[in-house]
Design a protein around this motif. Structure first.
Motif, PDB file in Angstrom:
ATOM      1  N   UNK A 166      77.731  37.046 -35.974  1.00 55.87           N
ATOM      2  CA  UNK A 166      78.872  36.888 -35.075  1.00 55.87           C
ATOM      3  C   UNK A 166      79.403  38.259 -34.667  1.00 55.87           C
ATOM      4  N   UNK A 167      79.637  38.419 -33.377  1.00 58.18           N
ATOM      5  CA  UNK A 167      80.133  39.686 -32.847  1.00 58.18           C
ATOM      6  C   UNK A 167      81.502  40.012 -33.433  1.00 58.18           C
ATOM      7  N   UNK A 168      81.788  41.309 -33.505  1.00 55.89           N
ATOM      8  CA  UNK A 168      83.109  41.773 -33.948  1.00 55.89           C
ATOM      9  C   UNK A 168      83.366  43.124 -33.307  1.00 55.89           C
ATOM     10  N   UNK A 169      84.631  43.488 -33.250  1.00 54.36           N
ATOM     11  CA  UNK A 169      85.021  44.781 -32.707  1.00 54.36           C
ATOM     12  C   UNK A 169      85.654  45.612 -33.808  1.00 54.36           C
ATOM     13  N   UNK A 170      85.104  46.801 -33.995  1.00 52.81           N
ATOM     14  CA  UNK A 170      85.677  47.779 -34.914  1.00 52.81           C
ATOM     15  C   UNK A 170      86.010  49.023 -34.115  1.00 52.81           C
ATOM     16  N   UNK A 171      87.121  49.667 -34.458  1.00 50.32           N
ATOM     17  CA  UNK A 171      87.451  50.954 -33.858  1.00 50.32           C
ATOM     18  C   UNK A 171      87.676  51.945 -34.982  1.00 50.32           C
ATOM     19  N   UNK A 172      87.317  53.189 -34.728  1.00 45.50           N
ATOM     20  CA  UNK A 172      87.633  54.239 -35.686  1.00 45.50           C
ATOM     21  C   UNK A 172      89.016  54.770 -35.358  1.00 45.50           C
ATOM     22  N   UNK A 177      84.788  60.363 -38.144  1.00 43.92           N
ATOM     23  CA  UNK A 177      84.766  59.080 -37.436  1.00 43.92           C
ATOM     24  C   UNK A 177      83.404  58.789 -36.808  1.00 43.92           C
ATOM     25  N   UNK A 178      82.824  59.784 -36.142  1.00 41.54           N
ATOM     26  CA  UNK A 178      81.526  59.562 -35.487  1.00 41.54           C
ATOM     27  C   UNK A 178      80.424  59.327 -36.499  1.00 41.54           C
ATOM     28  N   UNK A 179      80.481  60.018 -37.627  1.00 41.06           N
ATOM     29  CA  UNK A 179      79.488  59.817 -38.685  1.00 41.06           C
ATOM     30  C   UNK A 179      79.576  58.395 -39.232  1.00 41.06           C
ATOM     31  N   UNK A 180      80.797  57.929 -39.479  1.00 42.15           N
ATOM     32  CA  UNK A 180      81.012  56.567 -39.971  1.00 42.15           C
ATOM     33  C   UNK A 180      80.544  55.552 -38.933  1.00 42.15           C
ATOM     34  N   UNK A 181      80.921  55.771 -37.669  1.00 44.93           N
ATOM     35  CA  UNK A 181      80.542  54.827 -36.612  1.00 44.93           C
ATOM     36  C   UNK A 181      79.029  54.745 -36.452  1.00 44.93           C
ATOM     37  N   UNK A 182      78.357  55.899 -36.458  1.00 40.14           N
ATOM     38  CA  UNK A 182      76.892  55.901 -36.323  1.00 40.14           C
ATOM     39  C   UNK A 182      76.232  55.173 -37.499  1.00 40.14           C
ATOM     40  N   UNK A 183      76.666  55.493 -38.705  1.00 37.83           N
ATOM     41  CA  UNK A 183      76.062  54.872 -39.888  1.00 37.83           C
ATOM     42  C   UNK A 183      76.278  53.375 -39.926  1.00 37.83           C
ATOM     43  N   UNK A 184      77.503  52.947 -39.693  1.00 37.68           N
ATOM     44  CA  UNK A 184      77.800  51.514 -39.714  1.00 37.68           C
ATOM     45  C   UNK A 184      77.153  50.814 -38.525  1.00 37.68           C
ATOM     46  N   UNK A 185      77.107  51.492 -37.384  1.00 35.89           N
ATOM     47  CA  UNK A 185      76.460  50.912 -36.214  1.00 35.89           C
ATOM     48  C   UNK A 185      74.985  50.637 -36.470  1.00 35.89           C
TER      49      UNK A 185
END
Length: 198
Positions: free
Chosen positions: A42-48, A56-64
């Motif tokens: 199921x789709x979800x929206x996360x924001x840093x 933030x970008x490191x976390x977003x890339x890894x989780x993405x």
């Protein structure tokens, strides 16, 4: 992505008679194509959220990568809207130039518009940005609500000494998109509204 994986699998399958490993590679690519076309979670929206240099970008890339989410970088959206190269380095003071209030509004609005389209298409989305104000995070929450998906904030924070080290290292990276600089950190932190109480 599914089409490219399938084509790659087909190429490897043609090589299977001549190269033993090719049959395994073909099978892996066909399996990947199936994964890409099968039902996603199921789709979800996360924001840093956090000041510059907190990871933030490191976390977003890894989780993405781990969740097959599409990551939208507000740094890249901002530069695209302004018509400048992604790796062009801004030297404006905090809150000026590409970081004026009206440009921030346009940047976050466009990033969330793109996110809404992707969410309605069934994708997980992470918007990688500072989201320094409660109102900006509320706007993101509204985007998730309109798309009927869960919402979360990935709050990143580290001591200023670690941020300084990261920003200095980043300044030497010619491929970096962010304009964050050590001399802007104090002003960014001063204006930052923590999501701790949301």
């Amino acid at each position: 992505r599914a089409y490219r994986a399938f084509v790659r699998g087909k190429v490897f399958s043609f090589q299977a008679e001549r190269r033993k490993r090719a049959a395994f590679e073909a099978r892996d690519r066909f399996a990947l194509a199936v994964r890409y076309t099968s039902r996603r979670p199921r789709a979800r929206l996360l924001v840093t959220s956090g000041v510059m240099g907190t990871g933030k970008s490191t976390v977003a890339r890894g989780l993405g990568a781990a969740t097959e989410a599409i990551v939208i970088r507000t740094d890249a959206v901002r530069k695209r809207l302004a018509g400048v190269s992604l790796t062009a380095r801004g030297q404006d003071a905090f809150g000026e130039g590409l970081y004026r209030a009206d440009m921030n509004e346009r940047t976050y609005g466009e990033a969330l518009r793109i996110a809404g389209d992707l969410l309605r298409a069934g994708w997980n989305v992470i918007v990688d940005g500072a989201f320094p104000r409660t109102a900006e995070r509320e706007r993101a929450r509204a985007t998730a609500r309109e798309a009927g998906v869960p919402f979360g904030v990935l709050w990143c924070d580290v001591p200023d000494a670690a941020i300084t080290d990261r920003l200095v290292a980043r300044a030497g990276d010619a491929t970096e998109v962010s304009d964050g600089r050590v001399e802007l950190l104090a002003a960014h932190r001063q204006g930052y509204e923590s999501p701790a109480d949301e």
